[in-house]
Design a protein around this motif. Structure first.
Motif, PDB file in Angstrom:
ATOM      1  N   SER A 229      -0.407   3.645 -20.290  1.00  0.00           N
ATOM      2  CA  SER A 229      -0.825   1.876 -21.089  1.00  0.00           C
ATOM      3  C   SER A 229       0.355   1.329 -21.247  1.00  0.00           C
ATOM      4  CB  SER A 229      -2.048   2.252 -21.871  1.00  0.00           C
ATOM      5  OG  SER A 229      -3.115   0.458 -21.597  1.00  0.00           O
ATOM      6  N   SER A 230      -0.256  -0.372 -21.352  1.00  0.00           N
ATOM      7  CA  SER A 230       0.865  -0.742 -21.761  1.00  0.00           C
ATOM      8  C   SER A 230       0.700  -2.050 -23.512  1.00  0.00           C
ATOM      9  CB  SER A 230       1.946  -1.483 -21.218  1.00  0.00           C
ATOM     10  OG  SER A 230       1.262  -2.037 -20.607  1.00  0.00           O
ATOM     11  N   ASN A 231       1.162  -2.491 -24.089  1.00  0.00           N
ATOM     12  CA  ASN A 231       1.592  -3.705 -25.064  1.00  0.00           C
ATOM     13  C   ASN A 231       2.118  -4.496 -25.019  1.00  0.00           C
ATOM     14  OD1 ASN A 231      -0.580  -5.669 -26.110  1.00  0.00           O
ATOM     15  ND2 ASN A 231      -1.456  -3.564 -27.174  1.00  0.00           N
ATOM     16  N   THR A 232       2.075  -5.393 -25.343  1.00  0.00           N
ATOM     17  CA  THR A 232       3.369  -6.723 -25.922  1.00  0.00           C
ATOM     18  C   THR A 232       3.606  -6.136 -26.862  1.00  0.00           C
ATOM     19  OG1 THR A 232       2.294  -8.325 -27.058  1.00  0.00           O
ATOM     20  CG2 THR A 232       2.755  -8.664 -24.611  1.00  0.00           C
ATOM     21  N   PRO A 233       4.790  -5.743 -27.357  1.00  0.00           N
ATOM     22  CA  PRO A 233       5.601  -5.923 -28.687  1.00  0.00           C
ATOM     23  C   PRO A 233       5.233  -5.521 -30.065  1.00  0.00           C
ATOM     24  CG  PRO A 233       7.271  -5.565 -27.019  1.00  0.00           C
ATOM     25  CD  PRO A 233       6.149  -6.714 -26.536  1.00  0.00           C
TER      26      PRO A 233
ATOM     27  N   ARG B 179       5.394  -2.956 -23.727  1.00  0.00           N
ATOM     28  CA  ARG B 179       6.114  -1.793 -23.784  1.00  0.00           C
ATOM     29  C   ARG B 179       4.758  -0.574 -22.532  1.00  0.00           C
ATOM     30  NH1 ARG B 179      11.931  -1.530 -24.449  1.00  0.00           N
ATOM     31  NH2 ARG B 179      12.318  -3.375 -25.812  1.00  0.00           N
ATOM     32  N   VAL B 180       5.895   0.799 -22.515  1.00  0.00           N
ATOM     33  CA  VAL B 180       4.715   1.580 -22.473  1.00  0.00           C
ATOM     34  C   VAL B 180       4.148   2.365 -24.124  1.00  0.00           C
ATOM     35  CG1 VAL B 180       4.630   4.092 -21.601  1.00  0.00           C
ATOM     36  CG2 VAL B 180       5.663   2.482 -20.943  1.00  0.00           C
ATOM     37  N   MET B 181       2.769   2.855 -24.008  1.00  0.00           N
ATOM     38  CA  MET B 181       2.025   3.165 -24.353  1.00  0.00           C
ATOM     39  C   MET B 181       1.309   4.683 -24.165  1.00  0.00           C
ATOM     40  SD  MET B 181      -0.247   0.277 -26.990  1.00  0.00           S
ATOM     41  CE  MET B 181      -1.176   0.571 -25.803  1.00  0.00           C
ATOM     42  N   LYS B 182       1.487   6.289 -24.451  1.00  0.00           N
ATOM     43  CA  LYS B 182       1.075   6.948 -23.689  1.00  0.00           C
ATOM     44  C   LYS B 182      -0.140   7.579 -24.652  1.00  0.00           C
ATOM     45  CE  LYS B 182       2.783   9.668 -20.720  1.00  0.00           C
ATOM     46  NZ  LYS B 182       2.573   9.663 -19.533  1.00  0.00           N
TER      47      LYS B 182
END
Length: 278
Positions: free
Chosen positions: A259-263, A236-239
């Motif tokens: 950026s992103s990381n798994t939920p 999922r997107v992170m800002k």
């Protein structure tokens, strides 16, 4: 938030094209509501008190904590083989209410953003509060505060006239933080100046989960009206960046960065803010 059109993304030469920051494209978002700041420890505690909700870090029994925040007696117990990077320690018993592990608490940090919350935890809070996570487009529209294609919510200079406008790393990452901006970890959720739309800390402090699945190439062909990301994915997107972002390593505190990381990922520098459709 009245919504409208804006130029989303960035082609900043100091950016990370592999993240899918660009190309810059004109996007329109409908009117929506968004939190002025990230959800705080006090707000999250009320949620858990009313629902008896256990975060995924509590159920897993551990979370990732930045190494300078972990007491020496706990560092000796860390499984080094489980590290995702030298500066992240897998600390047993770390969760939102004990962010540095056993013995730590948030009693003196009720107004700081809650951390050690996964995307799934954030969605659970949103459902309880009658809200949702913002889309990446909504988040960026709001974070820019009405400024077009500026690097930060206040302009292009990180420290205008030497003034700190956000909570990011100062010093030599990852071993020396001068705390020149006043904080080595999280700052209160309403720290520094608000942007042009009245939002706080859309650069630095904590990463903020967005609703979208992450894809570095999707935005090149995405809808221009209310884009909501691809229909599936693995992260999922992170800002917004966090207190660990530094120009030499991760300057993703720029509003156009992502950026992103798994939920189900939980770290000591990730939180969220809520949104609602108007």
């Amino acid at each position: 938030m009245r919504g409208g059109e804006f130029l989303m993304g960035t082609d900043d030469p100091r950016g990370f094209p592999s993240d899918g920051e660009g190309p810059v494209r004109r996007v329109r978002v409908d009117p929506f509501f968004i939190g002025k700041c990230a959800v705080t420890n006090a707000e999250f505690e009320e949620f858990t008190r009313q629902t008896a909700y256990l975060t995924e870090a509590e159920r897993f029994g551990w979370s990732f904590v930045f190494h300078l925040l972990v007491p020496p007696e706990l560092q000796s117990q860390v499984d080094q083989a489980a590290l995702i990077a030298p500066w992240w320690l897998k600390v047993d018993g770390a969760f939102w209410k004990s962010p540095e592990g056993p013995g730590s608490n948030v009693i003196d940090r009720p107004d700081h953003p809650v951390v050690h919350v996964t995307w799934n935890d954030a969605v659970a809070y949103c459902e309880w509060s009658g809200a949702r996570l913002p889309t990446e487009a909504e988040w960026e529209f709001a974070a820019r505060g009405g400024l077009e294609q500026r690097r930060f919510p206040w302009g292009d200079d990180l420290e205008p006239d030497g003034e700190h406008r956000c909570n990011v790393w100062q010093g030599d990452f990852p071993d020396r933080n001068t705390e020149a901006d006043g904080y080595i970890s999280t700052a209160p959720a309403r720290s520094y100046r608000a942007n042009g739309f009245g939002l706080f800390n859309t650069s630095g402090n904590v990463w903020e989960w967005c609703a979208d699945w992450f894809s570095p190439g999707y935005d090149r062909s995405a809808p221009r009206d209310n884009p909501a990301g691809p229909s599936s994915g693995s992260a999922r997107v992170m800002k917004g960046g966090s207190y660990l972002c530094h120009d030499s390593y991760c300057n993703r505190y720029r509003v156009g960065a992502r950026s992103s990381n798994t939920p189900d990922s939980s770290t000591g520098n990730t939180g969220f803010r809520i949104a609602r459709s108007a």
